[in-house]
Design an enzyme around this catalytic site. Structure first.
Site, mmCIF file in Angstrom:
data_model
loop_
_atom_site.group_PDB
_atom_site.id
_atom_site.type_symbol
_atom_site.label_atom_id
_atom_site.label_comp_id
_atom_site.label_asym_id
_atom_site.label_seq_id
_atom_site.Cartn_x
_atom_site.Cartn_y
_atom_site.Cartn_z
ATOM 1 C CE LYS A 60 -6.090 -19.980 -12.810
ATOM 2 N NZ LYS A 60 -5.915 -19.917 -11.353
ATOM 3 C CD GLU A 106 5.804 -11.042 9.639
ATOM 4 O OE1 GLU A 106 5.738 -11.018 10.881
ATOM 5 O OE2 GLU A 106 6.696 -11.637 9.019
ATOM 6 C CE1 TYR A 143 8.332 -9.779 6.108
ATOM 7 C CE2 TYR A 143 10.606 -9.035 5.971
ATOM 8 C CZ TYR A 143 9.661 -10.051 5.898
ATOM 9 O OH TYR A 143 10.051 -11.321 5.623
ATOM 10 C CB THR A 186 -6.018 -16.949 -9.064
ATOM 11 O OG1 THR A 186 -6.917 -17.277 -10.110
ATOM 12 C CG2 THR A 186 -5.406 -18.204 -8.481
ATOM 13 C CG ASP A 212 -10.642 -22.407 -6.358
ATOM 14 O OD1 ASP A 212 -10.605 -21.333 -6.990
ATOM 15 O OD2 ASP A 212 -9.657 -23.170 -6.258
ATOM 16 N NE ARG A 261 1.474 -16.530 -11.757
ATOM 17 C CZ ARG A 261 0.786 -17.140 -12.716
ATOM 18 N NH1 ARG A 261 0.601 -16.560 -13.874
ATOM 19 N NH2 ARG A 261 0.283 -18.333 -12.527
#
Ligand code: DSN
Length: 420
Positions: free
Chosen positions: A231, A59, A57, A228, A202, A237
């Site tokens: 691609k 954060e 974790y 992203t 984008d 991903r």
């Protein structure tokens, strides 16, 4: 190299799940993958995705975490950030978004308030769901206005300007999911300036071409760039957000965490770092050059065969094929092509008379099969096979044609193995 055990049958206890993964591997190995948003990551990226950082974790951001024990994940995130900034030639990068949709939501959260007007490309015209489409938060929580393309299939910049002046959006989004042409980012900047809007680009589809110079970069024009990582960029991903303005970058960081997301997926961030490192190498430029050459070869051959391509061609890795003159809807074309081993997706064409569940077109892309080493010659062949299937659909001899095409696809896949 070991893939966290998943390629080594003897180490797997969950046989049921393992079977689905092996079947998916075989599907990927034996089909021609033309889905424009997909690619095949390297073994190094794959290995990095299955690493112990998934246990952690973290954060917050490097050196400002809400948990102890973060020094090594800090290193990985800093590497990803540094490489992303070098790759995209920008000052700030947030590498935590779990996806492109999360990146776009975070950006809207950073720049706008519910009820504000946003202006984005319409989904049916080639835009993305998250650019103001009605079923998404971007369409429900904001007053979303759309622009589209003209009858030639090119973005109607006059309409963008007119809509911007009429609706005074706080945010203008450029970028698309099925638009094959170069986007005029400078023009979008001028329009945003004319109405005092933020400009968000984008570049999810074009990122790999942008970092290699085969598609113009919006970095100098947009306030924020989202993408992203999977691609044309060929990473795991995930999403990223880039900018050059410190105040905007701070807003973005707060929007991603704690605004939209909780704990970052540190194993994915590690894999992003690997992929960014790969994209910085000269071989990646060669790859992107081939992606574009292959896409042009595919589109040109489909045109020669008499099919229509939206906008008449492509400046990127993808093309949208208008099937109207073959009288076969996109949904059927997608299914028939899949049966012979070619994967693509049904896609609306601009001004489509059919709904998105049926569509008058398909979208094809070359990023994935270029990774497997296919060149223009093979993409010419693929165009021929696509045409063979679509033009003979429901005609006499169709079943035997399908059989022949299927055999040719298997041969082609064998010649260009994946993860062999
Ligand atoms: N769904 C992706 C695509 O196929 O273009 C975009 O997020």
């Amino acid at each position: 190299m070991k893939f966290a055990g998943y390629f080594a049958n003897d180490t797997i206890k969950d046989k049921e799940l393992f079977e689905s993964i092996t079947n998916e591997l075989h599907r990927q190995q034996n089909q021609i993958e033309l889905i424009a948003s997909e690619n095949f990551v390297s073994l190094e990226v794959l290995a990095a995705l299955g690493n112990v950082m998934t246990n952690k974790y973290a954060e917050g951001y490097p050196h400002k975490r809400y948990y102890g024990g973060c020094s090594f994940v800090d290193q990985a995130e800093e590497l990803a950030i540094t490489r992303a900034c070098k790759l995209f030639d920008c000052k700030f990068a947030n590498v935590q978004p779990h996806s492109g949709a999360q990146a776009n939501l975070s950006v809207l959260y950073a720049l706008a308030k519910p009820g504000d007007t946003i202006l984005g490309m319409g989904l049916a015209m080639g835009g993305h769901l998250t650019h103001g489409s009605s079923p998404t938060i971007s369409g429900k929580w904001f007053n979303a206005v759309n622009y589209g393309v003209n009858s030639d299939g090119i973005i109607d910049y006059n309409q963008v300007l007119k809509s911007a002046k009429e609706h005074r959006p706080s945010v203008i989004i450029c970028g698309a999911s099925s638009y094959s042409r170069q986007i005029d980012f400078r023009r979008f900047r001028e329009i945003a300036d004319a109405v005092g809007a933020y400009l968000v680009a984008d570049i999810a589809h074009y990122a790999g071409l942008i970092v290699t110079g085969f598609y113009e970069s919006p970095m100098e024009f947009a306030d924020i760039v989202t993408s992203t990582t999977h691609k044309t960029l060929r990473g795991p991903r995930g999403g990223i957000i880039l900018s050059n303005d410190e105040n905007i970058a701070k807003k973005v960081d707060n929007a991603v965490f704690p605004g939209v997301q909780g704990g970052p997926q540190m194993h994915t961030i590690a894999a992003k770092a690997v992929a960014f490192g790969e994209a910085l190498r000269p071989e990646f430029k060669e790859y992107a050059r081939n992606v574009l050459a292959n896409s042009r070869a595919l589109a040109d051959r489909l045109l020669e065969l008499g099919l229509c391509i939206v906008s008449g061609g492509t400046d990127s890795h993808m093309a949208v094929v208008d099937l109207t003159n073959l009288s076969i809807m996109g949904k059927i074309a997608e299914a028939e092509l899949e049966e012979v081993g070619i994967t693509c997706n049904k896609n609306t064409i601009p001004f489509d008379k059919l709904p998105p569940t049926q569509t008058s077109g398909i979208r094809v892309g070359t990023a994935a099969m270029t990774t497997r080493g296919l060149k223009a010659q093979e993409f010419n062949k693929i165009a021929d096979l696509i045409y063979k299937i679509l033009s003979h659909y429901e005609k006499s001899g169709y079943e035997s044609i399908k059989k022949d095409v299927k055999a040719e696809i298997i041969d082609l896949c064998k010649k260009f193995p994946l993860y062999s």
